[in-house]
Write a protein that holds these residues in place. Sequence first.
Motif, PDB file in Angstrom:
ATOM      1  N   ALA A   3      -3.865  -2.985 -12.531  1.00  0.00           N
ATOM      2  CA  ALA A   3      -3.922  -1.980 -11.476  1.00  0.00           C
ATOM      3  C   ALA A   3      -4.994  -2.303 -10.437  1.00  0.00           C
ATOM      4  CB  ALA A   3      -4.182  -0.597 -12.077  1.00  0.00           C
ATOM      5  N   GLN A   4      -5.942  -3.170 -10.786  1.00  0.00           N
ATOM      6  CA  GLN A   4      -6.985  -3.541  -9.829  1.00  0.00           C
ATOM      7  C   GLN A   4      -6.422  -4.197  -8.580  1.00  0.00           C
ATOM      8  OE1 GLN A   4      -9.503  -6.952 -11.178  1.00  0.00           O
ATOM      9  NE2 GLN A   4      -8.132  -6.965 -12.961  1.00  0.00           N
ATOM     10  N   PHE A   5      -5.221  -4.773  -8.680  1.00  0.00           N
ATOM     11  CA  PHE A   5      -4.589  -5.380  -7.508  1.00  0.00           C
ATOM     12  C   PHE A   5      -3.877  -4.338  -6.647  1.00  0.00           C
ATOM     13  CE2 PHE A   5      -4.533  -8.689 -10.849  1.00  0.00           C
ATOM     14  CZ  PHE A   5      -5.346  -9.635 -10.221  1.00  0.00           C
ATOM     15  N   ILE A   6      -3.649  -3.159  -7.210  1.00  0.00           N
ATOM     16  CA  ILE A   6      -2.916  -2.098  -6.511  1.00  0.00           C
ATOM     17  C   ILE A   6      -3.864  -1.151  -5.791  1.00  0.00           C
ATOM     18  CG2 ILE A   6      -1.269  -0.215  -6.820  1.00  0.00           C
ATOM     19  CD1 ILE A   6      -0.388  -1.568  -9.432  1.00  0.00           C
ATOM     20  N   LEU A   7      -4.953  -0.797  -6.446  1.00  0.00           N
ATOM     21  CA  LEU A   7      -5.839   0.250  -5.951  1.00  0.00           C
ATOM     22  C   LEU A   7      -6.349   0.011  -4.533  1.00  0.00           C
ATOM     23  CD1 LEU A   7      -7.888   0.907  -9.218  1.00  0.00           C
ATOM     24  CD2 LEU A   7      -5.889   2.147  -8.383  1.00  0.00           C
ATOM     25  N   PRO A   8      -6.758  -1.215  -4.152  1.00  0.00           N
ATOM     26  CA  PRO A   8      -7.260  -1.407  -2.782  1.00  0.00           C
ATOM     27  C   PRO A   8      -6.227  -1.118  -1.703  1.00  0.00           C
ATOM     28  CG  PRO A   8      -7.914  -3.240  -4.194  1.00  0.00           C
ATOM     29  CD  PRO A   8      -6.908  -2.440  -4.956  1.00  0.00           C
ATOM     30  N   LEU A   9      -4.945  -1.171  -2.059  1.00  0.00           N
ATOM     31  CA  LEU A   9      -3.890  -0.931  -1.072  1.00  0.00           C
ATOM     32  C   LEU A   9      -3.574   0.550  -0.911  1.00  0.00           C
ATOM     33  CD1 LEU A   9      -1.422  -3.832  -2.007  1.00  0.00           C
ATOM     34  CD2 LEU A   9      -3.310  -3.840  -0.368  1.00  0.00           C
ATOM     35  N   MET A  10      -4.136   1.377  -1.763  1.00  0.00           N
ATOM     36  CA  MET A  10      -3.917   2.826  -1.651  1.00  0.00           C
ATOM     37  C   MET A  10      -4.913   3.408  -0.659  1.00  0.00           C
ATOM     38  SD  MET A  10      -3.170   4.097  -5.552  1.00  0.00           S
ATOM     39  CE  MET A  10      -1.723   3.559  -6.456  1.00  0.00           C
ATOM     40  N   ASP A  11      -4.695   3.115   0.623  1.00  0.00           N
ATOM     41  CA  ASP A  11      -5.614   3.552   1.671  1.00  0.00           C
ATOM     42  C   ASP A  11      -5.016   4.608   2.584  1.00  0.00           C
ATOM     43  OD1 ASP A  11      -3.756   2.028   3.005  1.00  0.00           O
ATOM     44  OD2 ASP A  11      -5.187   0.616   3.862  1.00  0.00           O
ATOM     45  N   GLY A  12      -3.850   5.126   2.211  1.00  0.00           N
ATOM     46  CA  GLY A  12      -3.211   6.169   3.005  1.00  0.00           C
ATOM     47  C   GLY A  12      -2.363   5.672   4.147  1.00  0.00           C
ATOM     48  N   THR A  13      -2.319   4.362   4.355  1.00  0.00           N
ATOM     49  CA  THR A  13      -1.515   3.803   5.456  1.00  0.00           C
ATOM     50  C   THR A  13      -0.223   3.170   4.960  1.00  0.00           C
ATOM     51  OG1 THR A  13      -2.533   1.596   5.399  1.00  0.00           O
ATOM     52  CG2 THR A  13      -3.660   3.304   6.700  1.00  0.00           C
ATOM     53  N   ARG A  14      -0.132   2.941   3.656  1.00  0.00           N
ATOM     54  CA  ARG A  14       1.029   2.242   3.096  1.00  0.00           C
ATOM     55  C   ARG A  14       1.863   3.184   2.236  1.00  0.00           C
ATOM     56  NH1 ARG A  14      -3.410  -1.175   2.832  1.00  0.00           N
ATOM     57  NH2 ARG A  14      -3.105  -3.359   3.514  1.00  0.00           N
ATOM     58  N   THR A  15       3.182   3.048   2.316  1.00  0.00           N
ATOM     59  CA  THR A  15       4.055   3.757   1.398  1.00  0.00           C
ATOM     60  C   THR A  15       4.032   3.039   0.059  1.00  0.00           C
ATOM     61  OG1 THR A  15       6.021   2.463   1.960  1.00  0.00           O
ATOM     62  CG2 THR A  15       5.541   4.393   3.332  1.00  0.00           C
ATOM     63  N   THR A  16       4.519   3.717  -0.960  1.00  0.00           N
ATOM     64  CA  THR A  16       4.584   3.065  -2.266  1.00  0.00           C
ATOM     65  C   THR A  16       5.501   1.840  -2.217  1.00  0.00           C
ATOM     66  OG1 THR A  16       6.303   4.662  -2.894  1.00  0.00           O
ATOM     67  CG2 THR A  16       4.037   5.124  -3.608  1.00  0.00           C
ATOM     68  N   ALA A  17       6.539   1.909  -1.411  1.00  0.00           N
ATOM     69  CA  ALA A  17       7.443   0.753  -1.280  1.00  0.00           C
ATOM     70  C   ALA A  17       6.710  -0.430  -0.674  1.00  0.00           C
ATOM     71  CB  ALA A  17       8.658   1.129  -0.439  1.00  0.00           C
ATOM     72  N   GLN A  18       5.878  -0.169   0.334  1.00  0.00           N
ATOM     73  CA  GLN A  18       5.112  -1.254   0.959  1.00  0.00           C
ATOM     74  C   GLN A  18       4.093  -1.831  -0.013  1.00  0.00           C
ATOM     75  OE1 GLN A  18       3.808   1.112   4.347  1.00  0.00           O
ATOM     76  NE2 GLN A  18       5.061  -0.115   5.753  1.00  0.00           N
ATOM     77  N   ILE A  19       3.489  -0.990  -0.829  1.00  0.00           N
ATOM     78  CA  ILE A  19       2.515  -1.469  -1.816  1.00  0.00           C
ATOM     79  C   ILE A  19       3.203  -2.404  -2.808  1.00  0.00           C
ATOM     80  CG2 ILE A  19       1.027  -0.767  -3.733  1.00  0.00           C
ATOM     81  CD1 ILE A  19       0.391   1.780  -2.146  1.00  0.00           C
ATOM     82  N   ILE A  20       4.388  -2.028  -3.274  1.00  0.00           N
ATOM     83  CA  ILE A  20       5.132  -2.869  -4.212  1.00  0.00           C
ATOM     84  C   ILE A  20       5.433  -4.221  -3.602  1.00  0.00           C
ATOM     85  CG2 ILE A  20       7.365  -3.128  -5.382  1.00  0.00           C
ATOM     86  CD1 ILE A  20       7.282  -0.090  -5.876  1.00  0.00           C
ATOM     87  N   THR A  21       5.827  -4.229  -2.331  1.00  0.00           N
ATOM     88  CA  THR A  21       6.150  -5.489  -1.655  1.00  0.00           C
ATOM     89  C   THR A  21       4.916  -6.373  -1.522  1.00  0.00           C
ATOM     90  OG1 THR A  21       7.942  -4.452  -0.411  1.00  0.00           O
ATOM     91  CG2 THR A  21       7.050  -6.518   0.460  1.00  0.00           C
ATOM     92  N   GLU A  22       3.767  -5.775  -1.134  1.00  0.00           N
ATOM     93  CA  GLU A  22       2.553  -6.560  -0.918  1.00  0.00           C
ATOM     94  C   GLU A  22       1.965  -7.088  -2.223  1.00  0.00           C
ATOM     95  OE1 GLU A  22      -0.494  -5.262   1.771  1.00  0.00           O
ATOM     96  OE2 GLU A  22       0.888  -3.930   2.844  1.00  0.00           O
ATOM     97  N   VAL A  23       2.024  -6.295  -3.264  1.00  0.00           N
ATOM     98  CA  VAL A  23       1.439  -6.725  -4.537  1.00  0.00           C
ATOM     99  C   VAL A  23       2.306  -7.771  -5.214  1.00  0.00           C
ATOM    100  CG1 VAL A  23       0.813  -5.993  -6.872  1.00  0.00           C
ATOM    101  CG2 VAL A  23       0.199  -4.566  -4.907  1.00  0.00           C
ATOM    102  N   GLY A  24       3.615  -7.550  -5.245  1.00  0.00           N
ATOM    103  CA  GLY A  24       4.480  -8.481  -5.963  1.00  0.00           C
ATOM    104  C   GLY A  24       4.133  -8.484  -7.436  1.00  0.00           C
TER     105      GLY A  24
END
Length: 456
Positions: A65-86
């Motif tokens: 989850a450490q790779f996910i948490l930094p992307l939870m900044d309020g600007t990304r949808t969950t779909a975008q987070i999934i795409t960026e993290v891979g």
Amino acid sequence: MTDQNDQAPQVAFDPALPHHHKPRLRKVRGFPLQAQGPDGKTQPLLGLADAQQISDRMIATLPAAQFILPLMDGTRTTAQIITEVGRGLNDEFLHNLVAQLDGAGLLFGPTFDALLVRMKQDFDSVDHLPPGASAQFAEALAAQELGEDSTEEARIAASTDKLREAMDQWIDQALAKAPNPSLDRLPRAIVAPHIDYPRGWINYGSVWGRLRVTDRPDRVIILGTNHFGQSTGVCGCDKGFASPLGTCEVDQQLIAALRSALGPSDTEKLFENRFDHEREHSIELQIPWIQHCLGKDDQGNFCTVFGALIHDPAVNNGDSYDGQGLALDPFIAAMKNALATLPGKTLIVASADLSHVGPAFGDRQVLAGDEGEPVEFRNRVAQHDQEMLSLIKQGKADDLIASMAWQQNPTRWCSTGCIVAAIKIIEPQTIEVLSYAAAMDQQGASLVSHAALTME
């Protein structure tokens, strides 16, 4: 003061909720956990809790989850987070994580807002803040004496005497070989640690023990460190403080004088985030020492107190971190002005810890070991501490700020602000370093240094 469950309640992910659709993570702290998997093997987990301690709840998740948490900044949808993290991240895992975080109040949203409102209401409903760390320690001492089968009521009843006994023992041990075990008169200011008592007793005892026979002050001003709060500048408290030994009422005369000296705008800044004191230990841990060593007046009252948390002046040259909070210089000027109008004696306490190093604070260097790199590393930390303490001993507050800023606070001193504020408020003629110590945990994951000083 809030009564929350340690574990977060179950919340279902709802993509229609804006704070689920674009999750914005609050400040969290991570820590390792272990759990037994279905196969019986131990599985490492990542624990997450509120870094600001507004929520008592925590969650456990996979270390990935450490790779996910930094992307939870309020600007990304969950779909975008999934795409960026891979990395095989799927909807089910992320949606469950978002729901867990929300239930724990670790996302910005209605759950957190409700916790914050409740905390503020609880804070404003009382005249003094109840004890936290000091009470937990005192009750633990009582539990050792009475046994694990003792009732909570019995432990609380015994905790006062046990805490006083412990403080007397620490004072005796700290001053056993000291050439000057007591002071002739009350100093204008002292520096004492705010680390937990078992790791900091020698410096608590070294400075507070010397005050047992001095004149009693009329008020005590405690300048602490804002470890968890939201304030970006100096943060005052309009409450008194309780400990297992009793209650120190807030100094209303001083607050009135401060309000007059600051003016309406800066007064609002000083008390705007007073709620930061709800969970802050750097003020509270001095209260039992004030009560035990300075005693009561003829009317049976402990010293009145005023607590303020001081930000790091090396970060933005004394201004608040965002330019919106109360800067250090106007607070110092107002405090000097206020004290000049008040009768009686004042003791200022800089509640300060120094270096914070080791893997627990992000260093790669292992601390444990009796030779080689661990010893060299610990020696460098001690050398840096002594260099900074030398500046303090000379009263060179501005040089201390400049040095910390230039070096970017290499050993993570957490209390430069309250030490600087004490020096600038009283402008001492002499500063004496009574003792210095550092405490390392058994695993060598962290080392925290602290000192005891007097200012005249």
